[in-house]
Design an enzyme around this catalytic site. Sequence first.
Site, PDB file in Angstrom:
ATOM      1  N   ASP A 108      30.106 -27.970  11.107  1.00  0.00           N
ATOM      2  CA  ASP A 108      30.708 -29.198  11.508  1.00  0.00           C
ATOM      3  C   ASP A 108      32.372 -28.634  12.030  1.00  0.00           C
ATOM      4  O   ASP A 108      32.311 -27.746  12.007  1.00  0.00           O
ATOM      5  CB  ASP A 108      31.063 -29.874  10.055  1.00  0.00           C
ATOM      6  CG  ASP A 108      29.896 -30.585   9.913  1.00  0.00           C
ATOM      7  OD1 ASP A 108      28.909 -30.755  10.479  1.00  0.00           O
ATOM      8  OD2 ASP A 108      29.972 -30.813   8.455  1.00  0.00           O
TER       9      ASP A 108
HETATM   10  N1  URA Z   1      26.628 -28.607   5.672  1.00  0.00           N
HETATM   11  C1  URA Z   1      27.692 -29.127   5.934  1.00  0.00           C
HETATM   12  O1  URA Z   1      27.899 -30.448   5.664  1.00  0.00           O
HETATM   13  N2  URA Z   1      28.575 -29.091   7.170  1.00  0.00           N
HETATM   14  C2  URA Z   1      28.199 -27.860   7.868  1.00  0.00           C
HETATM   15  O2  URA Z   1      29.095 -27.564   8.608  1.00  0.00           O
HETATM   16  C3  URA Z   1      27.185 -26.908   7.513  1.00  0.00           C
HETATM   17  C4  URA Z   1      26.348 -27.274   6.410  1.00  0.00           C
END
Ligand code: URA
Length: 237
Positions: A107
């Site tokens: 993310d």
């Molecule tokens: N899970 C998430 O919620 N975000 C990420 O970036 C990776 C795994």
Amino acid sequence: MKNAMRLDKLIASQTTLSRREARQRILSGRVSVNTEVCRSIDASVMPQQDTVLLDGQAIGYQPFVYYMLHKPAGVLSASRDRRATTVLDLLHECDRTRPLFPVGRLDKNTTGLLLLTDDGMMAHRIISPKSGIEKEYSVTLDGPVTDDMVKRFAEGITLTDGTVCASAGLTALENCRARVILTEGKYHEIKRMFGVCGLGVNQLHRMRIGHLWLPDDLPVGEYRPVSAKELSESVFC
Ligand code: URA
């Protein structure tokens, strides 16, 4: 010819030159193949066998490249975006000659280990849940992890939309921190799994893919090459 490649394509793929520039170098006699000057822009070579020199310098042949990046927060795990900075924007110009892409996504506000490559097969093997490759994250939450949550993660959390997550490792640490180990990568998976348990994620950082750890001495926003051998040995073993 098996595994043959156009000479201009080989030069363009292994240097910062465009194909047009590579062709100009060939036409002007600056390229040799197995000690013979080659002025034919239609020439094909066997990249793994033939010795190609440009201005006397050997053009090595690397079919694919791999980088490990320490992804900063605020950068998109995408190849290109019209507005936001992407992980590929962090590469030096000279490392952007290939069609690189991130292996899976973190993310925007997640930090940590992200691989970049132009090797689709390798990327697929790393991402595919069938490979069962572990990805380990350090998480800071807005509340403490309970034993019940650890059990629910291990059993496989069902998200609010009915999606069932694979079994995940959850280890509670002090000060509302935790370690999570996933073998798949659903959209916002960790945030949504904790959401189901009533906790919010304040910080998320990926430390490991398989046996490949984010090196302590790799500063945020920096990257370094990884060889195919190192990657195979550390990710898949
Ligand atoms: N899970 C998430 O919620 N975000 C990420 O970036 C990776 C795994």
